[in-house]
Write a protein that holds these residues in place. Structure first.
Motif, PDB file in Angstrom:
ATOM      1  N   SER A  80     -11.601   1.006  -4.891  1.00  0.00           N
ATOM      2  CA  SER A  80     -11.281   1.369  -6.270  1.00  0.00           C
ATOM      3  C   SER A  80     -12.519   1.403  -7.160  1.00  0.00           C
ATOM      4  N   ARG A  81     -13.433   0.481  -6.948  1.00  0.00           N
ATOM      5  CA  ARG A  81     -14.654   0.459  -7.766  1.00  0.00           C
ATOM      6  C   ARG A  81     -15.443   1.751  -7.648  1.00  0.00           C
ATOM      7  N   HIS A  82     -15.380   2.400  -6.499  1.00  0.00           N
ATOM      8  CA  HIS A  82     -16.194   3.588  -6.268  1.00  0.00           C
ATOM      9  C   HIS A  82     -15.375   4.878  -6.239  1.00  0.00           C
ATOM     10  N   GLY A  83     -14.102   4.793  -6.654  1.00  0.00           N
ATOM     11  CA  GLY A  83     -13.311   5.999  -6.824  1.00  0.00           C
ATOM     12  C   GLY A  83     -12.725   6.587  -5.552  1.00  0.00           C
ATOM     13  N   PHE A  84     -12.470   5.746  -4.538  1.00  0.00           N
ATOM     14  CA  PHE A  84     -11.916   6.222  -3.275  1.00  0.00           C
ATOM     15  C   PHE A  84     -10.438   5.846  -3.194  1.00  0.00           C
ATOM     16  N   TRP A 128      -7.140  -6.939  -0.220  1.00  0.00           N
ATOM     17  CA  TRP A 128      -7.583  -6.890  -1.607  1.00  0.00           C
ATOM     18  C   TRP A 128      -9.100  -6.719  -1.702  1.00  0.00           C
ATOM     19  N   ARG A 129      -9.816  -7.329  -0.812  1.00  0.00           N
ATOM     20  CA  ARG A 129     -11.273  -7.182  -0.816  1.00  0.00           C
ATOM     21  C   ARG A 129     -11.655  -5.724  -0.514  1.00  0.00           C
ATOM     22  N   TYR A 178      -8.515  -6.534   8.257  1.00  0.00           N
ATOM     23  CA  TYR A 178      -8.905  -7.788   8.908  1.00  0.00           C
ATOM     24  C   TYR A 178     -10.299  -7.677   9.511  1.00  0.00           C
ATOM     25  N   LEU A 179     -10.841  -6.445   9.596  1.00  0.00           N
ATOM     26  CA  LEU A 179     -12.209  -6.235  10.069  1.00  0.00           C
ATOM     27  C   LEU A 179     -13.148  -5.963   8.906  1.00  0.00           C
ATOM     28  N   ILE A 180     -12.943  -4.837   8.213  1.00  0.00           N
ATOM     29  CA  ILE A 180     -13.880  -4.457   7.154  1.00  0.00           C
ATOM     30  C   ILE A 180     -13.766  -5.383   5.950  1.00  0.00           C
ATOM     31  N   GLY A 181     -12.618  -6.060   5.801  1.00  0.00           N
ATOM     32  CA  GLY A 181     -12.431  -6.955   4.663  1.00  0.00           C
ATOM     33  C   GLY A 181     -12.992  -8.345   4.866  1.00  0.00           C
ATOM     34  N   VAL A 196       1.635  -6.237  -0.286  1.00  0.00           N
ATOM     35  CA  VAL A 196       0.513  -5.375   0.096  1.00  0.00           C
ATOM     36  C   VAL A 196       0.861  -3.919  -0.170  1.00  0.00           C
ATOM     37  N   VAL A 197       2.066  -3.515   0.208  1.00  0.00           N
ATOM     38  CA  VAL A 197       2.497  -2.140  -0.020  1.00  0.00           C
ATOM     39  C   VAL A 197       2.558  -1.849  -1.519  1.00  0.00           C
ATOM     40  N   ALA A 198       3.075  -2.782  -2.285  1.00  0.00           N
ATOM     41  CA  ALA A 198       3.167  -2.582  -3.737  1.00  0.00           C
ATOM     42  C   ALA A 198       1.787  -2.439  -4.359  1.00  0.00           C
ATOM     43  N   ASP A 199       0.820  -3.224  -3.886  1.00  0.00           N
ATOM     44  CA  ASP A 199      -0.538  -3.106  -4.432  1.00  0.00           C
ATOM     45  C   ASP A 199      -1.128  -1.734  -4.131  1.00  0.00           C
TER      46      ASP A 199
END
Length: 296
Positions: free
Chosen positions: A83-87, A76-77, A252-255, A104-107
């Motif tokens: 989403s904030r930056h349109g990607f 989510w992070r 789990y890394l970038i988040g 997670v898949v549904a999101d």
């Protein structure tokens, strides 16, 4: 004259400079797509004779729980920053996630992201699979993702980057459009198979966050700087023939809280630059085929 490549040697050489330039929509010079790897790792997977799933004896609670952060918090992070930056995301999906953690898949589906297969579990490997086993994984991927999201997958990234000699022939036979398993170019290319052509979709190990943090031991800001340098160079070179930049991520890394800030600066930089076609792997495949290059 030299013989054309056989199906077992799928690479067709296309040098730079290329006399047939690629042109992306809107005059953009670099197609940028983000590949979140939404993965499922088993706590105690069946052993494989060629490769250990975990560094520690099973059950590896440390390794499993580190990766489980992605599906509890990190996704989510990461997704909110995108989403904030349109990607949009082009999801490299461990298909078992549809059954084990469907939230997670549904999101991702609700955000309009597209999905391609990264195998069933990221702790099960394709080495030594027979044809029936490999077909079963492809069929499971197609059916499970379609049931969970309404989408039919178009692409493939082999589970844990493991393959058999027949993998590309089979995914082409089942109607998939592209493979992410060749890391040899900054532009799409044609892959010859026994069942027709695939597109080699540029993916990346060099700017993959797994390599950045686990292999190259980068700090979050060093990784962010590498992404910006990658984009700036590809956008400049793309003036002659359009390039592709893939940003492969693992939540789990970038988040992680200490990494997401520098990464969001990367997204902000690319979105504001003006040369990026921010898109999906499927749209890149469509644009490349529409450009008439696939049959050349």
């Amino acid at each position: 004259m030299p013989n054309p490549p056989a199906p077992s040697d799928p690479q067709l050489y296309d040098p730079i400079p290329d006399p047939r330039p690629i042109r992306w929509p809107g005059g953009k010079t670099c197609a940028v797509w983000v590949a979140p790897n939404l993965e499922f790792y088993e706590l105690d997977p069946p052993p494989h004779p060629r490769r250990k799933s975990w560094a520690r004896p099973h059950p590896d609670v440390v390794g499993y729980s580190h990766r489980d952060h992605a599906n509890r918090v990190g996704h989510w992070r990461m997704a909110d920053a995108m989403s904030r930056h349109g990607f949009p995301g082009s999801v490299s999906l461990s298909v078992a996630l549809c059954d084990h953690i469907p939230e997670v898949v549904a999101d991702a589906n609700a955000r309009g992201w597209e999905f391609f297969s990264h195998g069933i579990y990221n702790t099960r490997y394709a080495y030594d699979m027979d044809e029936a086993q490999e077909r079963a994984i492809i069929e499971d991927s197609i059916a499970t993702v379609q049931a969970a999201t309404g989408q039919r997958i178009r692409g493939w990234l082999a589970p844990a980057l493991t393959h058999t000699p027949r993998t590309m022939d089979l995914i082409a036979e089942y109607g998939l459009d592209y493979t992410c398993d060749l890391y040899h170019d900054d532009r799409p290319g044609r892959v010859r198979t026994a069942s027709g052509d695939l597109i080699s979709m540029p993916y990346s190990l060099e700017v993959n966050d797994h390599y950045g943090f686990f292999i190259y031991n980068m700090s979050p800001r060093e990784y962010a700087r590498a992404l910006i340098d990658q984009f700036d160079r590809l956008a400049r070179e793309g003036q002659n023939s359009g390039t592709v930049m893939c940003i492969p991520l693992h939540a789990y890394l970038i988040g992680q809280p200490h990494r997401i800030g520098p990464f969001e600066e990367v997204l902000r930089h690319i979105a504001a630059d003006g040369r990026a076609w921010i898109t999906t792997a499927g749209a890149i495949a469509d644009a490349w085929r529409t450009g008439g290059r696939a049959g050349e």
